[in-house]
Design a protein around this motif. Sequence first.
Motif, PDB file in Angstrom:
ATOM      1  N   CYS A   1       8.289  -7.684  -6.419  1.00 27.53           N
ATOM      2  CA  CYS A   1       8.906  -8.840  -5.988  1.00 27.53           C
ATOM      3  C   CYS A   1       9.935  -8.738  -5.167  1.00 27.53           C
ATOM      4  CB  CYS A   1       9.603  -9.521  -7.539  1.00 27.53           C
ATOM      5  SG  CYS A   1      11.053  -8.563  -7.902  1.00 27.53           S
ATOM      6  N   PRO A   2      10.495  -9.899  -4.574  1.00 26.12           N
ATOM      7  CA  PRO A   2      11.450  -9.635  -3.211  1.00 26.12           C
ATOM      8  C   PRO A   2      12.508  -9.087  -3.502  1.00 26.12           C
ATOM      9  CG  PRO A   2      10.209 -12.204  -3.501  1.00 26.12           C
ATOM     10  CD  PRO A   2      10.025 -11.156  -4.800  1.00 26.12           C
ATOM     11  N   ASN A   3      13.118  -9.242  -4.706  1.00 26.21           N
ATOM     12  CA  ASN A   3      14.270  -8.401  -5.021  1.00 26.21           C
ATOM     13  C   ASN A   3      14.105  -7.175  -5.176  1.00 26.21           C
ATOM     14  OD1 ASN A   3      16.187 -10.632  -5.091  1.00 26.21           O
ATOM     15  ND2 ASN A   3      15.922 -10.997  -7.214  1.00 26.21           N
ATOM     16  N   GLU A   4      13.303  -6.281  -5.793  1.00 25.53           N
ATOM     17  CA  GLU A   4      12.926  -5.088  -6.274  1.00 25.53           C
ATOM     18  C   GLU A   4      12.422  -4.589  -4.793  1.00 25.53           C
ATOM     19  OE1 GLU A   4      10.510  -5.572 -10.235  1.00 25.53           O
ATOM     20  OE2 GLU A   4       9.382  -5.646  -8.445  1.00 25.53           O
ATOM     21  N   LEU A   5      11.637  -5.119  -3.834  1.00 25.61           N
ATOM     22  CA  LEU A   5      11.294  -4.532  -2.565  1.00 25.61           C
ATOM     23  C   LEU A   5      12.783  -4.407  -1.445  1.00 25.61           C
ATOM     24  CD1 LEU A   5       9.299  -3.291  -0.759  1.00 25.61           C
ATOM     25  CD2 LEU A   5       8.557  -5.493   0.199  1.00 25.61           C
ATOM     26  N   ALA A   6      13.593  -5.353  -1.482  1.00 26.73           N
ATOM     27  CA  ALA A   6      14.596  -5.410  -0.791  1.00 26.73           C
ATOM     28  C   ALA A   6      15.640  -4.200  -1.204  1.00 26.73           C
ATOM     29  CB  ALA A   6      15.350  -6.809  -0.999  1.00 26.73           C
TER      30      ALA A   6
ATOM     31  N   SER B   1      -7.143  -0.903  -4.814  1.00 28.38           N
ATOM     32  CA  SER B   1      -6.782   0.158  -5.707  1.00 28.38           C
ATOM     33  C   SER B   1      -5.653   0.828  -4.599  1.00 28.38           C
ATOM     34  CB  SER B   1      -7.889   1.236  -6.056  1.00 28.38           C
ATOM     35  OG  SER B   1      -8.272   1.668  -4.726  1.00 28.38           O
ATOM     36  N   ASP B   2      -4.655   1.740  -5.442  1.00 24.98           N
ATOM     37  CA  ASP B   2      -3.727   2.306  -4.832  1.00 24.98           C
ATOM     38  C   ASP B   2      -2.642   1.518  -4.172  1.00 24.98           C
ATOM     39  OD1 ASP B   2      -4.985   4.790  -5.915  1.00 24.98           O
ATOM     40  OD2 ASP B   2      -6.224   4.759  -3.932  1.00 24.98           O
ATOM     41  N   PHE B   3      -2.098   0.626  -5.044  1.00 17.28           N
ATOM     42  CA  PHE B   3      -1.130  -0.072  -4.295  1.00 17.28           C
ATOM     43  C   PHE B   3       0.155  -0.305  -5.421  1.00 17.28           C
ATOM     44  CE2 PHE B   3      -4.043  -3.078  -6.406  1.00 17.28           C
ATOM     45  CZ  PHE B   3      -3.302  -3.808  -7.068  1.00 17.28           C
ATOM     46  N   THR B   4       1.440  -0.839  -5.122  1.00 19.63           N
ATOM     47  CA  THR B   4       2.254  -1.095  -6.040  1.00 19.63           C
ATOM     48  C   THR B   4       2.754  -2.647  -5.757  1.00 19.63           C
ATOM     49  OG1 THR B   4       3.100   1.186  -5.966  1.00 19.63           O
ATOM     50  CG2 THR B   4       4.630  -0.314  -6.836  1.00 19.63           C
TER      51      THR B   4
ATOM     52  N   LYS C   1       0.899  -1.232   0.081  1.00 23.94           N
ATOM     53  CA  LYS C   1       0.013  -0.036  -0.093  1.00 23.94           C
ATOM     54  C   LYS C   1       0.739   1.146   0.090  1.00 23.94           C
ATOM     55  CE  LYS C   1      -4.252   1.170  -0.222  1.00 23.94           C
ATOM     56  NZ  LYS C   1      -5.268   0.820  -1.074  1.00 23.94           N
ATOM     57  N   GLU C   2       1.876   1.183   0.882  1.00 27.59           N
ATOM     58  CA  GLU C   2       2.766   2.407   0.937  1.00 27.59           C
ATOM     59  C   GLU C   2       3.923   2.039   1.678  1.00 27.59           C
ATOM     60  OE1 GLU C   2       1.106   5.617   3.262  1.00 27.59           O
ATOM     61  OE2 GLU C   2       0.189   4.060   4.480  1.00 27.59           O
ATOM     62  N   ILE C   3       5.017   2.849   1.272  1.00 32.42           N
ATOM     63  CA  ILE C   3       6.202   2.852   2.075  1.00 32.42           C
ATOM     64  C   ILE C   3       6.941   4.308   2.206  1.00 32.42           C
ATOM     65  CG2 ILE C   3       8.798   2.191   1.681  1.00 32.42           C
ATOM     66  CD1 ILE C   3       7.965   0.208  -0.676  1.00 32.42           C
ATOM     67  N   PHE C   4       7.071   4.352   3.468  1.00 26.76           N
ATOM     68  CA  PHE C   4       7.339   5.825   4.084  1.00 26.76           C
ATOM     69  C   PHE C   4       8.331   5.469   5.485  1.00 26.76           C
ATOM     70  CE2 PHE C   4       3.411   4.606   5.947  1.00 26.76           C
ATOM     71  CZ  PHE C   4       3.657   5.130   7.399  1.00 26.76           C
ATOM     72  N   ALA C   5       8.970   6.735   5.587  1.00 26.38           N
ATOM     73  CA  ALA C   5       9.871   6.818   6.680  1.00 26.38           C
ATOM     74  C   ALA C   5       9.381   7.760   7.687  1.00 26.38           C
ATOM     75  CB  ALA C   5      11.451   7.280   6.401  1.00 26.38           C
TER      76      ALA C   5
ATOM     77  N   ARG D   1       3.698  -1.056   4.291  1.00 20.39           N
ATOM     78  CA  ARG D   1       2.202  -1.152   4.627  1.00 20.39           C
ATOM     79  C   ARG D   1       1.933  -2.233   3.656  1.00 20.39           C
ATOM     80  NH1 ARG D   1      -0.540   0.450   8.195  1.00 20.39           N
ATOM     81  NH2 ARG D   1       0.581   2.804   8.325  1.00 20.39           N
ATOM     82  N   PHE D   2       1.638  -3.729   4.080  1.00 18.98           N
ATOM     83  CA  PHE D   2       1.040  -4.468   3.344  1.00 18.98           C
ATOM     84  C   PHE D   2      -0.370  -4.400   3.246  1.00 18.98           C
ATOM     85  CE2 PHE D   2       5.107  -6.150   4.342  1.00 18.98           C
ATOM     86  CZ  PHE D   2       5.351  -7.092   3.452  1.00 18.98           C
ATOM     87  N   CYS D   3      -1.003  -4.825   2.054  1.00 17.18           N
ATOM     88  CA  CYS D   3      -2.493  -4.732   2.013  1.00 17.18           C
ATOM     89  C   CYS D   3      -3.044  -6.119   2.588  1.00 17.18           C
ATOM     90  CB  CYS D   3      -2.939  -4.805   0.491  1.00 17.18           C
ATOM     91  SG  CYS D   3      -2.157  -3.560  -0.563  1.00 17.18           S
ATOM     92  N   ASN D   4      -4.256  -5.917   2.920  1.00 13.65           N
ATOM     93  CA  ASN D   4      -5.279  -6.955   3.224  1.00 13.65           C
ATOM     94  C   ASN D   4      -5.018  -7.313   4.584  1.00 13.65           C
ATOM     95  OD1 ASN D   4      -6.600  -7.085   0.612  1.00 13.65           O
ATOM     96  ND2 ASN D   4      -4.995  -8.372   0.074  1.00 13.65           N
ATOM     97  N   CYS D   5      -6.069  -7.886   5.237  1.00 10.80           N
ATOM     98  CA  CYS D   5      -5.920  -8.076   6.888  1.00 10.80           C
ATOM     99  C   CYS D   5      -7.130  -9.202   7.010  1.00 10.80           C
ATOM    100  CB  CYS D   5      -6.306  -6.940   7.922  1.00 10.80           C
ATOM    101  SG  CYS D   5      -6.120  -7.443   9.495  1.00 10.80           S
TER     102      CYS D   5
END
Length: 253
Positions: free
Chosen positions: A53-58, A47-50, A7-11, A28-32
Amino acid sequence: MNKVKIKEIFASIQGEGPYVGYKQLFVRFCNCNLKCNYCDTEFSSNSDFTEFCPNELAQKVNEYKDVHSISLTGGEPMLSVDFLKDFLPLVNKKIYLETNATLSDKFLEIKQYVDIVSADIKLESATGIKNSYKFHDKFFEACRGVETFAKIVFNSKITDEEISKCCELGKKYGIELILQPEMLTCHCENERSEGVSIAKSADNEITTQTEFARNDNMMSVTSDFCAQILDKFLKNYEKVRLIPQVHKFLDVR
Protein backbone atom coordinates in the motif's frame (compact mmCIF):
# COMPACT_ATOMS: atom_id res chain seq x y z
CA MET A 1 -7.36 -0.73 -0.53
CA ASN A 2 -5.00 1.00 -2.98
CA LYS A 3 -2.19 -1.51 -3.52
CA VAL A 4 0.43 -2.09 -6.18
CA LYS A 5 2.48 -5.10 -7.28
CA ILE A 6 6.22 -4.45 -7.07
CA LYS A 7 8.60 -6.84 -8.79
CA GLU A 8 11.70 -5.81 -6.85
CA ILE A 9 13.36 -3.04 -4.88
CA PHE A 10 17.14 -2.71 -4.91
CA ALA A 11 19.89 -0.10 -4.62
CA SER A 12 22.45 0.19 -7.40
CA ILE A 13 24.06 2.74 -9.70
CA GLN A 14 22.15 4.31 -12.54
CA GLY A 15 23.68 2.88 -15.71
CA GLU A 16 21.81 4.85 -18.37
CA GLY A 17 21.62 8.46 -19.48
CA PRO A 18 23.11 11.65 -18.00
CA TYR A 19 22.79 10.40 -14.40
CA VAL A 20 25.18 7.48 -14.96
CA GLY A 21 27.05 6.60 -11.79
CA TYR A 22 24.58 8.05 -9.29
CA LYS A 23 23.37 5.63 -6.67
CA GLN A 24 19.64 5.15 -6.83
CA LEU A 25 16.97 3.03 -5.26
CA PHE A 26 15.16 1.17 -8.04
CA VAL A 27 11.49 0.36 -7.53
CA ARG A 28 10.39 -1.94 -10.35
CA PHE A 29 6.67 -1.94 -11.08
CA CYS A 30 4.94 -4.89 -12.70
CA ASN A 31 3.30 -4.82 -16.14
CA CYS A 32 3.79 -2.73 -19.27
CA ASN A 33 1.56 -1.44 -22.04
CA LEU A 34 4.23 -2.16 -24.70
CA LYS A 35 6.22 -5.18 -25.80
CA CYS A 36 9.59 -4.13 -27.21
CA ASN A 37 11.68 -6.61 -29.17
CA TYR A 38 14.81 -5.96 -27.12
CA CYS A 39 13.23 -6.01 -23.65
CA ASP A 40 15.23 -8.18 -21.24
CA THR A 41 13.37 -7.22 -18.04
CA GLU A 42 11.09 -9.54 -16.09
CA PHE A 43 8.11 -7.50 -14.95
CA SER A 44 5.19 -9.92 -15.16
CA SER A 45 2.63 -9.72 -12.37
CA ASN A 46 1.87 -13.42 -12.61
CA SER A 47 4.39 -14.41 -9.94
CA ASP A 48 7.31 -13.26 -7.77
CA PHE A 49 6.00 -9.89 -6.67
CA THR A 50 5.22 -8.13 -3.40
CA GLU A 51 2.11 -6.04 -2.81
CA PHE A 52 2.42 -2.68 -1.06
CA CYS A 53 0.00 0.00 0.00
CA PRO A 54 1.30 3.61 -0.36
CA ASN A 55 2.32 3.97 3.31
CA GLU A 56 4.18 0.65 3.32
CA LEU A 57 6.19 1.39 0.21
CA ALA A 58 6.96 4.95 1.32
CA GLN A 59 8.22 3.70 4.67
CA LYS A 60 10.49 1.22 2.92
CA VAL A 61 12.04 3.63 0.41
CA ASN A 62 12.49 6.38 3.01
CA GLU A 63 14.74 4.06 5.00
CA TYR A 64 17.49 4.47 2.37
CA LYS A 65 19.69 7.41 3.29
CA ASP A 66 22.57 7.26 0.80
CA VAL A 67 20.77 7.33 -2.58
CA HIS A 68 20.54 10.23 -4.98
CA SER A 69 16.95 9.51 -5.95
CA ILE A 70 14.18 6.94 -6.25
CA SER A 71 13.98 5.44 -9.73
CA LEU A 72 10.44 4.38 -10.61
CA THR A 73 10.94 1.80 -13.33
CA GLY A 74 9.26 -1.27 -14.74
CA GLY A 75 7.48 -2.34 -16.69
CA GLU A 76 5.71 0.97 -16.96
CA PRO A 77 5.16 2.82 -13.65
CA MET A 78 2.49 5.08 -15.17
CA LEU A 79 0.09 2.12 -15.28
CA SER A 80 -0.07 2.49 -11.48
CA VAL A 81 -0.84 6.21 -11.48
CA ASP A 82 -3.65 5.96 -8.90
CA PHE A 83 -1.19 4.36 -6.49
CA LEU A 84 1.50 6.92 -7.32
CA LYS A 85 -0.81 9.82 -6.49
CA ASP A 86 -1.01 8.52 -2.92
CA PHE A 87 2.56 7.24 -2.66
CA LEU A 88 4.69 10.06 -4.07
CA PRO A 89 3.69 12.79 -1.56
CA LEU A 90 5.03 10.50 1.20
CA VAL A 91 8.52 10.11 -0.29
CA ASN A 92 11.32 12.32 1.05
CA LYS A 93 13.74 11.94 -1.88
CA LYS A 94 13.96 13.03 -5.51
CA ILE A 95 11.74 11.10 -7.90
CA TYR A 96 13.32 9.84 -11.13
CA LEU A 97 10.67 8.44 -13.50
CA GLU A 98 11.67 5.91 -16.17
CA THR A 99 8.86 5.68 -18.71
CA ASN A 100 8.09 4.63 -22.26
CA ALA A 101 6.62 8.11 -22.82
CA THR A 102 3.24 7.02 -24.18
CA LEU A 103 0.89 7.85 -21.29
CA SER A 104 0.88 11.64 -21.15
CA ASP A 105 -2.52 12.02 -19.48
CA LYS A 106 -1.45 9.77 -16.61
CA PHE A 107 1.84 11.66 -16.24
CA LEU A 108 -0.02 14.94 -15.79
CA GLU A 109 -1.71 13.46 -12.71
CA ILE A 110 1.64 13.10 -10.91
CA LYS A 111 3.77 15.72 -12.67
CA GLN A 112 4.07 17.89 -9.57
CA TYR A 113 5.90 15.11 -7.70
CA VAL A 114 8.43 14.16 -10.40
CA ASP A 115 11.92 15.72 -10.44
CA ILE A 116 13.52 13.96 -13.44
CA VAL A 117 11.96 12.19 -16.42
CA SER A 118 13.88 9.55 -18.36
CA ALA A 119 11.61 9.04 -21.37
CA ASP A 120 12.03 6.59 -24.22
CA ILE A 121 11.66 7.29 -27.91
CA LYS A 122 10.68 3.94 -29.36
CA LEU A 123 12.21 3.25 -32.79
CA GLU A 124 10.26 0.75 -34.86
CA SER A 125 13.55 -0.67 -36.15
CA ALA A 126 14.58 -1.64 -32.61
CA THR A 127 11.31 -2.23 -30.81
CA GLY A 128 8.88 -3.39 -33.49
CA ILE A 129 6.45 -0.72 -32.25
CA LYS A 130 4.89 1.42 -34.97
CA ASN A 131 3.77 5.06 -34.95
CA SER A 132 5.00 5.87 -31.44
CA TYR A 133 6.05 9.44 -32.28
CA LYS A 134 2.59 10.96 -31.87
CA PHE A 135 2.44 9.57 -28.33
CA HIS A 136 5.96 10.80 -27.55
CA ASP A 137 5.14 14.25 -28.92
CA LYS A 138 2.18 14.57 -26.59
CA PHE A 139 4.20 13.20 -23.66
CA PHE A 140 7.09 15.66 -24.08
CA GLU A 141 4.56 18.47 -24.24
CA ALA A 142 3.23 17.30 -20.88
CA CYS A 143 6.78 17.28 -19.47
CA ARG A 144 7.40 20.99 -19.99
CA GLY A 145 8.78 22.48 -16.78
CA VAL A 146 10.24 19.17 -15.55
CA GLU A 147 13.83 18.10 -16.21
CA THR A 148 13.47 15.64 -19.09
CA PHE A 149 15.74 13.72 -21.42
CA ALA A 150 14.98 11.12 -24.10
CA LYS A 151 16.63 7.72 -24.33
CA ILE A 152 16.84 6.10 -27.77
CA VAL A 153 17.78 2.41 -28.02
CA PHE A 154 19.07 1.61 -31.50
CA ASN A 155 20.55 -1.30 -33.42
CA SER A 156 21.90 -1.95 -36.91
CA LYS A 157 18.48 -1.37 -38.50
CA ILE A 158 18.10 2.29 -37.53
CA THR A 159 17.09 4.47 -40.50
CA ASP A 160 17.74 8.04 -41.57
CA GLU A 161 14.01 8.75 -41.30
CA GLU A 162 13.99 7.62 -37.66
CA ILE A 163 17.00 9.80 -36.92
CA SER A 164 15.25 12.79 -38.48
CA LYS A 165 12.05 12.25 -36.48
CA CYS A 166 13.97 11.93 -33.20
CA CYS A 167 15.84 15.15 -33.88
CA GLU A 168 12.57 16.93 -34.68
CA LEU A 169 11.24 15.95 -31.25
CA GLY A 170 14.47 17.03 -29.61
CA LYS A 171 14.40 20.44 -31.27
CA LYS A 172 10.72 21.01 -30.58
CA TYR A 173 11.09 20.48 -26.83
CA GLY A 174 14.77 21.33 -26.32
CA ILE A 175 15.48 17.98 -24.68
CA GLU A 176 18.73 16.07 -24.68
CA LEU A 177 18.77 12.87 -26.73
CA ILE A 178 20.71 9.94 -25.28
CA LEU A 179 21.67 7.29 -27.83
CA GLN A 180 21.89 3.83 -26.31
CA PRO A 181 23.17 0.89 -28.38
CA GLU A 182 21.07 -2.24 -28.01
CA MET A 183 22.92 -4.85 -25.97
CA LEU A 184 23.35 -8.52 -26.73
CA THR A 185 21.39 -10.71 -24.32
CA CYS A 186 23.60 -13.81 -24.62
CA HIS A 187 26.24 -14.64 -22.01
CA CYS A 188 28.61 -17.17 -23.60
CA GLU A 189 30.91 -16.98 -26.62
CA ASN A 190 28.96 -19.54 -28.67
CA GLU A 191 25.66 -17.75 -28.12
CA ARG A 192 27.26 -14.38 -28.78
CA SER A 193 28.71 -15.57 -32.09
CA GLU A 194 25.30 -16.87 -33.10
CA GLY A 195 23.80 -13.47 -32.33
CA VAL A 196 26.37 -11.81 -34.57
CA SER A 197 25.53 -14.18 -37.41
CA ILE A 198 21.86 -13.24 -37.17
CA ALA A 199 22.74 -9.54 -37.16
CA LYS A 200 24.85 -9.91 -40.30
CA SER A 201 21.89 -11.30 -42.21
CA ALA A 202 19.80 -8.16 -41.63
CA ASP A 203 19.37 -5.69 -44.52
CA ASN A 204 20.40 -2.14 -43.76
CA GLU A 205 20.76 0.65 -46.27
CA ILE A 206 22.93 3.00 -44.20
CA THR A 207 25.64 0.73 -42.81
CA THR A 208 28.55 -1.52 -43.74
CA GLN A 209 29.87 -4.82 -42.47
CA THR A 210 31.88 -3.01 -39.78
CA GLU A 211 28.71 -2.21 -37.89
CA PHE A 212 28.19 -5.71 -36.53
CA ALA A 213 29.22 -6.89 -33.12
CA ARG A 214 32.52 -8.59 -32.47
CA ASN A 215 32.66 -11.60 -30.16
CA ASP A 216 34.29 -9.54 -27.40
CA ASN A 217 31.70 -6.77 -27.55
CA MET A 218 28.54 -6.72 -25.41
CA MET A 219 26.88 -4.23 -27.75
CA SER A 220 24.90 -5.45 -30.77
CA VAL A 221 26.83 -2.98 -32.96
CA THR A 222 30.45 -1.89 -33.06
CA SER A 223 31.92 1.29 -31.65
CA ASP A 224 32.56 2.51 -35.19
CA PHE A 225 28.89 2.14 -36.05
CA CYS A 226 27.90 3.99 -32.87
CA ALA A 227 30.14 6.88 -33.87
CA GLN A 228 28.57 6.90 -37.33
CA ILE A 229 25.05 7.13 -35.88
CA LEU A 230 26.06 9.83 -33.40
CA ASP A 231 27.42 11.93 -36.28
CA LYS A 232 24.18 11.49 -38.20
CA PHE A 233 22.22 12.80 -35.23
CA LEU A 234 24.59 15.70 -34.64
CA LYS A 235 24.12 16.92 -38.20
CA ASN A 236 20.46 17.50 -37.31
CA TYR A 237 20.58 18.44 -33.61
CA GLU A 238 23.36 19.47 -31.23
CA LYS A 239 22.01 18.14 -27.91
CA VAL A 240 22.86 14.46 -28.47
CA ARG A 241 25.07 12.10 -26.45
CA LEU A 242 26.07 8.46 -26.89
CA ILE A 243 25.94 6.49 -23.61
CA PRO A 244 25.76 2.68 -23.57
CA GLN A 245 24.32 0.72 -20.65
CA VAL A 246 27.23 1.24 -18.27
CA HIS A 247 25.84 -1.07 -15.55
CA LYS A 248 26.10 -4.03 -17.94
CA PHE A 249 29.77 -3.34 -18.62
CA LEU A 250 30.33 -3.14 -14.86
CA ASP A 251 28.26 -6.31 -14.33
CA VAL A 252 25.94 -4.76 -11.78
CA ARG A 253 22.16 -4.67 -11.73
